[in-house]
Design an enzyme around this catalytic site. Structure first.
Site, PDB file in Angstrom:
ATOM      1  CG  HIS A 192      -4.382   2.350  -0.106  1.00  0.00           C
ATOM      2  ND1 HIS A 192      -4.653   1.059   0.305  1.00  0.00           N
ATOM      3  CD2 HIS A 192      -3.847   2.238  -1.354  1.00  0.00           C
ATOM      4  CE1 HIS A 192      -4.287   0.211  -0.653  1.00  0.00           C
ATOM      5  NE2 HIS A 192      -3.803   0.896  -1.664  1.00  0.00           N
ATOM      6  CG  ASP A 197      -6.349  -0.916  -6.539  1.00  0.00           C
ATOM      7  OD1 ASP A 197      -6.072  -0.014  -7.350  1.00  0.00           O
ATOM      8  OD2 ASP A 197      -5.509  -1.435  -5.765  1.00  0.00           O
ATOM      9  CG  HIS A 237      -2.620  -2.451  -3.567  1.00  0.00           C
ATOM     10  ND1 HIS A 237      -2.429  -1.811  -4.779  1.00  0.00           N
ATOM     11  CD2 HIS A 237      -1.417  -2.957  -3.204  1.00  0.00           C
ATOM     12  CE1 HIS A 237      -1.154  -1.923  -5.132  1.00  0.00           C
ATOM     13  NE2 HIS A 237      -0.521  -2.619  -4.199  1.00  0.00           N
TER      14      HIS A 237
END
Ligand code: SP5
Ligand code: ZN
Length: 366
Positions: A166, A202, A204
């Site tokens: 992220h 992942d 996300h």
């Protein structure tokens, strides 16, 4: 398989995160990495080693030096301002609309709560005393894993914590400070001159990785993740994000519905692997998350331990050398078994699942 691990992650000791204004017990805790480490040690087929220091240059190839300096100094500055909290979180944010139509403002020169909001993406990524050292060690873990693979290993695993995908060039958040996979991919490009692919499994979307390589044709980013219309990181991860300029066509997003099953997942995986196989390059970076697991507390997919072995097997069947880096995964009791299954699959070893602790063979609580 060789595994790179650093105990420096223990200094990133997170107790709580804030979700919609409410403090909740932290998900991204030290126990995660320790569970994986123990399971790999118990397996007997993994050799653990520490990272070597790689310095700031490979990190600054991917991140704004201002972000690096902020993270290095933030906790000490909060203390110097007399704030006696265990963790730093931002107060306000440098949101897109604030300077719409204006020349963007710079980082505030003083208040730490304002500086944090200039660089932060969310309120769920606390900075504690040991966070910077841990985040730098996670980058060294990733770069040491790259060294192993470029040195001849067919696959190696970096047990990165904190995770990275992220974190964008100038943004931290989503439990991530530095983008370990992006730093690794950039180092591979610079060392080999080849193209590199990043497969992100992942739960996300890896918004940071997408942003960093958005205009780059030499790094393919392919991600299978929860549809951002219903899940974090919300503002990126849609199928129509394909990259721009030289990077057009080098970004593949495969958003998935709530309840995604093993079968649905493998269909998406094959699509991602097909796209990777169509690009040149001998090394694949894997952003490996286990928050796709059926019992994950913040996910909503339905994957099982068995399918991780198959995912690892299919990824390895591409025939590329693998730099496998840990991202998320928050159901702690199964993390060890899931990582072990994935990595054994990637190495071509049989699944050999262990009976889950606390359960009898019949699957009832023992
Ligand atoms: C690396 C990684 O996996 N980062 C994930 C960051 C997710 N942050 C948002 C957490 C939202 C938690 N929502 C709780 C809902 C409980 N049902
Ligand atoms: Zn995740």
């Amino acid at each position: 398989m060789r595994v790179v691990y650093s105990p420096a992650h223990l200094g990133h000791e997170i107790v709580s995160e804030t979700v919609m204004g409410r403090p909740i017990p932290a998900n991204e805790v030290a126990e995660r990495a320790e569970r994986i480490r123990s399971a790999l040690e118990a397996d007997g087929g993994f050799a653990l080693e520490g990272p070597t220091e790689h310095g700031e240059e490979p990190l600054a190839a991917v991140h704004d030096p201002g972000l690096i300096r902020f993270l290095e100094t933030a906790f000490a500055q909060m203390r110097a301002e007399g704030v006696d909290r265990p963790a730093l979180m931002p107060e306000g944010f440098n949101v897109r609309g604030l300077t719409e139509g204006m020349t963007p403002i710079g980082e505030p020169r003083q208040a730490i709560s304002g500086r944090a909001g200039y660089w932060a993406l969310d309120t769920s990524t606390p900075i504690v005393a040991g966070s910077y050292v841990a985040a730098r060690a996670a980058v060294d873990v990733a770069l040491t894993t790259v060294d192993l693979v470029l040195g001849g290993e067919g696959a190696a695993y970096g047990l990165c914590r904190p995770p990275g995908h992220h974190a964008a060039r100038s943004v931290y958040g989503g439990y991530c400070f530095f983008n370990n996979a992006a730093v690794a991919a950039e180092a591979i490009v610079r060392t080999t001159g080849e193209r590199v692919a990043i497969l992100d499994v992942d739960y996300h979307h890896g918004n940071g990785t997408e942003q960093i390589f958005w205009r780059r044709g030499d790094v393919l980013y392919a991600s299978i993740h929860a549809d951002p219309d219903r899940q974090y990181p919300y503002y990126l991860g849609r199928a129509d994000e394909v990259g721009e300029g030289a990077g057009r066509g080098a970004n593949l997003n495969l958003p998935m519905p709530r309840g995604t099953t093993n079968e649905q997942y493998l269909v998406a995986l094959d699509r991602a692997l097909e796209a990777i196989a169509a690009t040149s390059g001998s090394v694949l970076v894997v952003s490996l998350g286990f928050d796709t697991y059926g019992h994950d507390p913040i996910g909503d997919f339905a994957l099982t331990t068995d399918v991780y072995h198959e995912v690892g097997r299919r990824v390895a069947s591409l025939g590329r050398r693998l730099v496998i880096l840990q991202e998320g995964g928050y159901y702690r009791p199964a993390l060890g078994a899931n990582a072990r299954a994935w990595l054994r699959g990637a190495e071509g070893r049989p699944h050999d699942p262990l009976p889950a602790a606390g359960f009898t063979a019949a699957g009832t609580a023992g």
